[in-house]
Design a protein around this motif. Sequence first.
Motif, PDB file in Angstrom:
ATOM      1  N   GLN A 187     -10.392   2.838  -9.090  1.00 23.77           N
ATOM      2  CA  GLN A 187     -11.321   1.868  -8.615  1.00 23.77           C
ATOM      3  C   GLN A 187     -12.292   1.329  -9.698  1.00 23.77           C
ATOM      4  OE1 GLN A 187     -13.026   3.588  -5.174  1.00 23.77           O
ATOM      5  NE2 GLN A 187     -11.491   3.197  -3.918  1.00 23.77           N
ATOM      6  N   GLY A 232      -7.923   4.108 -14.913  1.00 21.52           N
ATOM      7  CA  GLY A 232      -7.105   4.715 -13.888  1.00 21.52           C
ATOM      8  C   GLY A 232      -6.084   5.757 -14.533  1.00 21.52           C
ATOM      9  N   GLU A 249      -3.906  11.961  -3.820  1.00 26.24           N
ATOM     10  CA  GLU A 249      -3.949  10.631  -3.606  1.00 26.24           C
ATOM     11  C   GLU A 249      -5.546  10.142  -3.661  1.00 26.24           C
ATOM     12  OE1 GLU A 249      -1.613   9.282  -0.290  1.00 26.24           O
ATOM     13  OE2 GLU A 249      -0.043  10.852  -0.694  1.00 26.24           O
ATOM     14  N   ARG A 250      -6.150  10.697  -2.964  1.00 31.50           N
ATOM     15  CA  ARG A 250      -7.526  10.271  -2.997  1.00 31.50           C
ATOM     16  C   ARG A 250      -8.164  10.138  -4.629  1.00 31.50           C
ATOM     17  NH1 ARG A 250     -10.093  13.881   0.629  1.00 31.50           N
ATOM     18  NH2 ARG A 250      -9.571  12.379   2.260  1.00 31.50           N
ATOM     19  N   LYS A 269      -6.758   7.116  -6.140  1.00 37.18           N
ATOM     20  CA  LYS A 269      -7.387   5.989  -5.761  1.00 37.18           C
ATOM     21  C   LYS A 269      -8.652   5.824  -6.239  1.00 37.18           C
ATOM     22  CE  LYS A 269      -8.433   3.582  -1.282  1.00 37.18           C
ATOM     23  NZ  LYS A 269      -8.405   3.703   0.052  1.00 37.18           N
TER      24      LYS A 269
END
Length: 145
Positions: free
Chosen positions: A51, A115, A43-44, A47
Amino acid sequence: MQYQAASTTTESWRTTTTTGHYHTYMPVTTRHYYPTVTVDPLERVAKLAAQNAVVIFSLSSCCMCYAVKSLFSSMGVNPTVYELDEDPVRGKEIERALVRLMGKSSAVPVVFIGGKLVGSMDRVMGAHINGTLVPLLKKAGALWL
């Protein structure tokens, strides 16, 4: 949600009756429980990748990572680079997550554009050679020409 004990120490002083001077330091510990949120390394990664337009997970001593960073720099793209060996705790967690994500033993370099996972150096170079890298970069907003 996991809870982690955070201890705080307050100072308590005791006086002697004969001299009236403060002389004994006795810490009094109280415990407060604060919720801690543990974030899955995958998940990190997702994320961090979302960005910026171009994100590279790299090791500072890796020659393949250097080649990918050089390719983007020569194209006028300014990627966000996470050097995993510069963060000894989270870097190892992220590296293990990238190994799981990529399905191979060598995790770096890993490139995300817009992303979305592009892959390692072979995928990036393949996209560059067949002409699909520039449209990806334009669509992500990393390249304007």
